[in-house]
Every structure is written in structure tokens, then in C-alpha cells.
Design an enzyme around this catalytic site. Structure first.
Site, PDB file in Angstrom:
ATOM      1  N   HIS A 163      -4.799  23.383 -12.135  1.00  0.00           N
ATOM      2  CA  HIS A 163      -3.401  23.419 -12.607  1.00  0.00           C
ATOM      3  C   HIS A 163      -2.439  23.789 -11.476  1.00  0.00           C
ATOM      4  CE1 HIS A 163      -5.120  23.532 -16.747  1.00  0.00           C
ATOM      5  NE2 HIS A 163      -6.020  24.277 -16.151  1.00  0.00           N
ATOM      6  N   SER A 284      14.628  13.790  10.288  1.00  0.00           N
ATOM      7  CA  SER A 284      15.680  13.440   9.346  1.00  0.00           C
ATOM      8  C   SER A 284      16.902  12.998  10.139  1.00  0.00           C
ATOM      9  CB  SER A 284      16.017  14.659   8.492  1.00  0.00           C
ATOM     10  OG  SER A 284      17.339  14.577   8.014  1.00  0.00           O
ATOM     11  N   LYS A 290      14.123  19.084  10.431  1.00  0.00           N
ATOM     12  CA  LYS A 290      13.079  18.510   9.569  1.00  0.00           C
ATOM     13  C   LYS A 290      11.950  17.822  10.320  1.00  0.00           C
ATOM     14  CE  LYS A 290      12.900  18.203   5.715  1.00  0.00           C
ATOM     15  NZ  LYS A 290      13.478  17.438   4.614  1.00  0.00           N
ATOM     16  N   GLU A 297       3.428  10.088   2.795  1.00  0.00           N
ATOM     17  CA  GLU A 297       4.242   9.710   1.631  1.00  0.00           C
ATOM     18  C   GLU A 297       4.153   8.206   1.374  1.00  0.00           C
ATOM     19  OE1 GLU A 297       8.185  12.146   1.473  1.00  0.00           O
ATOM     20  OE2 GLU A 297       7.570  12.006   3.559  1.00  0.00           O
ATOM     21  N   GLN A 329      -2.701 -20.118  -8.837  1.00  0.00           N
ATOM     22  CA  GLN A 329      -2.146 -20.021  -7.482  1.00  0.00           C
ATOM     23  C   GLN A 329      -1.496 -18.649  -7.258  1.00  0.00           C
ATOM     24  OE1 GLN A 329      -0.272 -23.555  -5.675  1.00  0.00           O
ATOM     25  NE2 GLN A 329       1.606 -22.359  -5.625  1.00  0.00           N
TER      26      GLN A 329
HETATM   27  N1  ARG Z   1      -2.602 -24.360  -4.370  1.00  0.00           N
HETATM   28  C1  ARG Z   1      -3.536 -24.365  -5.453  1.00  0.00           C
HETATM   29  C2  ARG Z   1      -4.002 -22.944  -5.771  1.00  0.00           C
HETATM   30  O1  ARG Z   1      -3.792 -22.103  -5.004  1.00  0.00           O
HETATM   31  C3  ARG Z   1      -4.740 -25.154  -5.083  1.00  0.00           C
HETATM   32  C4  ARG Z   1      -5.407 -25.805  -6.245  1.00  0.00           C
HETATM   33  C5  ARG Z   1      -4.509 -26.785  -6.806  1.00  0.00           C
HETATM   34  N2  ARG Z   1      -5.146 -27.580  -7.787  1.00  0.00           N
HETATM   35  C6  ARG Z   1      -4.426 -28.364  -8.566  1.00  0.00           C
HETATM   36  N3  ARG Z   1      -5.065 -29.047  -9.428  1.00  0.00           N
HETATM   37  N4  ARG Z   1      -3.130 -28.408  -8.489  1.00  0.00           N
HETATM   38  O2  ARG Z   1      -4.556 -22.679  -6.801  1.00  0.00           O
END
Ligand code: ARG
Length: 461
Positions: A163, A284, A290, A297, A329
Site C-alpha cells: 500500500h 526544466s 530541476k 517517465e 492490413q
Molecule cells: N496490403 C495487404 C495487407 O496488408 C496485402 C494483402 C492484400 N490482399 C488483398 N486481397 N487485397 O493485408
């Protein structure tokens, strides 16, 4: 852009009557992010081309040309001579485009029996496997540094807290080795994660597999994958291995953040337990006196983005219908930033730990106040036949008495002590020493010096 009439038709442009809107191109392109997968993409393509030749899906001599051209592209990228274009969407298209530029129709054969869906899954796995190994190496570095510091200050006694109130004396080395245990679990988690990363997805095609007689085991051997994925639908849509890495990183960051917090507190005037190295602090802009622990941090603060990245990918994944969806993606920015943040923070933390100076006297002075031998006094009474609960109450009354009189438990005379319990004898004073408090805690995991020594030896410090 005019689509197929353009000088740079899309590699998938056949079906389209009109080109893509520029806004869409900018919105959907990922090359700025995934260019960092270039080495993995080329390695995967080379293995794929060799397999296609071995299976007589393309002529061996053409595969050789493809492999040579890919190696040349790798060199172009390394030397900075490769120009990435967002017209080609992602790293896979950029490299394939360059290959076709170099080899014409032969280059166009590379993508036989492959989809970008299994290709990108492969690249991610190759990439992450390597990064996890190097993160495990960096973790080891920090663990060694903590162990070294523990060894340097092996016998220094400090207040242990619960604590954030002074609780019982502990060895500073024991406290530092607590972090070594945490980091050891992090290492185990990452090792476990590699098991799931180390599975070859290539050969899954877009989602259903491929009609060509490919040899996935051969590709796995070339790329050093111990396992081949068993379900093509899963293989192209699975990002569990990324989630697992992000989770392990989030937990690791809990540990880094807590270590940072401990050292920030300890370096404050109020605690004064350690001195942080000047080189790792900043001043600072307004207050000339400081010296701020900014590095620590920031490590503590960066936990926020790492936790966020895990949350981000969990959210991307949760509603996706099988199999591949373009949403996937979005796995890359959180992954790459996590890798960078973990890598940089582990290195910084190691440097700071290496250079801290411990102020033993301040730690010792802090242990002497706060009645930290109260538990030991209660334990003493228990040894003399008192139940723990009533011993607890007796010592509680003693502490209250001392607070009122401004005295310490060990300063009370035997008569005064016996006034609280007639079970107390002269040997009680052995139970009130600091050293005794440390040495008596020798059951496995306790702070006794012998335990800390043994643990240091076990971990090879
Ligand atoms: N740039 C796409 C990704 O990072 C690659 C795969 C894309 N495939 C597709 N069918 N559009 O996932």
C-alpha cells in the site's frame, strides 16, 4: 488515372473499366508502412520460385532468373536505389512490379499458385519471428543488468512496502530480483509465442488452397518453418500470433512501467533512495534546480500506446467474417510500433539500471523508522505459545504505545515489553534486529541473503 489505359496498369487491373480514384489510392495504400517487410517478402518469393521450379510448375531456368532478379532488387532496396510507389499499393506489388520490369513475362510467373493473402501472412510471420528473437535477447540484457545491480548492492536493506506504506525490511537485491522474475515470465511468453508464429501459411492461396501441385513442406524447409498450416481459410485470416505478441508486449510493458515508477519514486527527494545518472535526466525550461527522470517517465508513458495497440488489433479482428478481409492490413501499424517501442524501451531501461547509484544510508535510515520489526515481534510471541491473532493484537498495542511516546520497539526495556505480554524474555531483542528480520525469512522465495545468493547463482549472475 485511367486504369488499364494508364502507363502503369494495376497488376490486378484486367477486370476494371476505370482506374482507381486518387483519393482511394491514397487511402488504401500501405506501402509507407509495409515497406519494412521487403526483406521477408523477397525471401518468401525466392523460396516460392524455387518450389515452383522443383515441382515443374515453371521452368527451372526461369525460376533461376526470377531468383537472381529478386536478389538484385534486394540490393537495390538496401542501397536506397529502389523507388517505392503508392501506385502499387503495398510492398508485395512494388516488388512484383519491379520484377516484371526486369524480366517481362518471366517475372509475371512468380505469382503462380500464390495470393497476396498467404504472401502477407508469410511476411508477417517471418518478420515477427526475427523481431521476437531479438526482443528476447534484449530482455536478457535487462535481466542481466538488474541481476548485476542486485549483486553490487547484495546486502543493502531497504523498506519493503505494501500500500506504499513501510511494511517489512527486505534486501534491495531481493526487490530487484522480483523484476528479474517478471522478465523471465515475459521471456517464456515470447518463446511460447514463437511456437505459434513459426507456422508456414504460404500455399493457402487466397483462401481455398491452390490447384497447382505445390510442395509446402519444401517451402517450409527453405524458410525454416517447423510446421505448415493445416487449414487455408484459417491461415490467411489468422492474426492470433500478432495478438499474442501484442499481449505479451503489453504485459512486459506493465513490468517496465512498474520498474520505471519504482525508480522515479526512489529518485525523488522524498525517498532519496537512488540517484539517477545525470546523462539520463533532463532539466526544466523554467526551474533551474530541476533534474527530471524523463526517460523513465517516457517508458512508463509508452505503456499507453502498447496497451492501445493490443486493443486496436483485438477490435480489428473481432467481427471479421472468414477469410481474408482488407481490415487485416490494419495489423501492421500497431505491430510495428509495438516492436519499435519495446525494443527502444528495453535498451533505455537497461542503460538507466546500469547507471543508478544506490544511497544505502538513506535506505537504512528509512528501515529504522516505521516499526518494520512488528511482524517479527508477533512471530516471536507465536514461538512462545501465543496464537498469531492475539500476538498481532499485543504488538499492535505496543506500536500504539511507541507512537505516543515517540520510541521504537527495540528501545523498550524488558520490563516495559513484559508489561504487554509476560511471555516475553530477554531473547526478544534478537527478534527486533534488522539483520535478523532478513535472515529469518529463509523459506524458499523469502528475502534471506542465502536465498538471494542462490537465486543469483541459478540465473547465472
Ligand atoms: N496490403 C495487404 C495487407 O496488408 C496485402 C494483402 C492484400 N490482399 C488483398 N486481397 N487485397 O493485408
Amino acid at each position: 488515372m485511367k486504369g488499364s489505359k494508364n502507363k502503369r496498369p494495376r497488376l490486378w487491373g484486367g477486370r476494371f473499366g476505370a482506374g482507381m480514384a486518387e483519393s482511394v489510392e491514397a487511402f488504401t495504400s500501405s506501402i509507407a508502412v509495409d515497406a519494412r517487410l521487403c526483406r521477408q517478402d523477397i525471401a518468401g518469393s525466392i523460396a516460392h520460385a524455387r518450389m515452383l521450379a522443383r515441382q515443374r510448375i515453371i521452368p527451372a531456368r526461369e525460376a533461376r532468373r526470377i531468383v537472381r532478379a529478386l536478389e538484385a532488387i534486394q540490393k537495390e532496396i538496401e542501397s536506397g536505389g529502389f523507388s517505392f510507389s503508392s501506385k502499387d499499393e503495398d510492398i508485395h506489388m512494388n516488388i512484383e512490379r519491379r520484377l516484371i520490369r526486369k524480366l517481362g513475362a518471366v517475372g509475371e510467373k512468380l505469382h503462380t499458385a500464390r495470393s497476396r493473402n498467404d504472401q502477407v501472412a508469410l511476411d508477417m510471420r517471418l518478420y515477427l519471428r526475427e523481431e521476437i528473437r531479438s526482443i528476447i535477447g534484449a530482455l536478457g540484457g535487462l535481466r542481466r543488468e538488474l541481476a548485476r545491480t542486485a549483486k553490487r548492492y547484495l546486502t543493502v536493506i531497504m523498506p519493503g512496502y505494501t500500500h506504499l506504506q513501510r511494511a517489512q525490511p527486505v534486501l534491495l537485491s531481493h526487490h530487484l530480483l522480483a523484476y528479474v522474475e517478471m522478465l523471465e515470465r515475459d521471456r517464456e511468453r515470447l518463446e511460447g509465442c514463437i511456437q505459434r508464429v513459426d507456422v508456414l501459411p504460404l500455399g493457402s492461396g487466397a483462401l481455398a488452397g491452390t490447384t497447382f501441385p505445390i510442395d509446402r513442406a519444401y517451402v517450409a524447409r527453405l524458410l525454416h518453418f517447423p510446421r505448415v498450416s493445416k487449414n487455408s481459410i484459417d491461415a490467411v485470416s489468422d492474426r492470433d500470433f500478432v495478438l499474442e505478441f501484442l499481449s505479451a508486449s503489453a504485459i512486459l510493458f506493465v513490468h517496465l512501467s512498474r520498474l520505471a515508477e519504482d525508480m522515479i519514486l526512489w529518485s525523488s527527494e522524498e525517498f532519496g533512495f537512488i540517484e539517477l545518472p545525470d546523462r539520463y535526466c533532463t532539466g526544466s525550461s523554467m526551474m533551474p534546480q530541476k533534474k527530471n527522470p524523463d526517460v523513465l517517465e517516457l517508458i512508463r508513458g509508452k505503456s499507453g500506446r502498447v496497451f492501445g495497440h493490443l486493443q486496436a488489433l483485438l477490435t480489428v479482428m473481432k467481427g471479421l467474417p472468414l477469410a481474408y478481409n482488407r481490415d487485416l492490413q490494419e495489423d501492421k501499424p500497431p505491430l510495428f510500433d509495438t516492436v519499435d517501442t519495446v525494443t527502444a524501451s528495453l535498451a533505455m531501461m537497461r542503460e538507466v539500471v546500469r547507471e543508478i547509484k544506490v544511497k544505502k544510508e538513506r535506505m537504512l535510515a528509512a528501515v529504522k523508522d516505521g516499526f518494520m520489526n512488528a511482524t517479527d515481534l508477533a512471530d516471536y510471541l507465536v514461538r512462545r505459545g501465543v496464537s498469531f491473532r492475539s500476538a498481532h493484537a499485543v504488538v499492535g498495542r505496543m506500536v500504539r504505545f511507541c507512537i505516543q511516546k515517540g520510541r521504537r520497539l527495540e528501545e523498550l526495556s524488558l520490563r516495559e515489553l513484559r508489561g504487554f505480554s509476560p511471555k516475553i524474555e530477554k531473547d526478544v531483542y534478537d527478534y527486533l534486529t534488522l539483520d535478523g528480520a532478513i535472515q529469518r525469512r529463509r523459506a524458499i522465495g523469502g528475502t534471506a541473503l542465502a536465498n538471494v545468493r542462490r537465486r543469483l547463482k541459478e540465473i547465472g549472475a
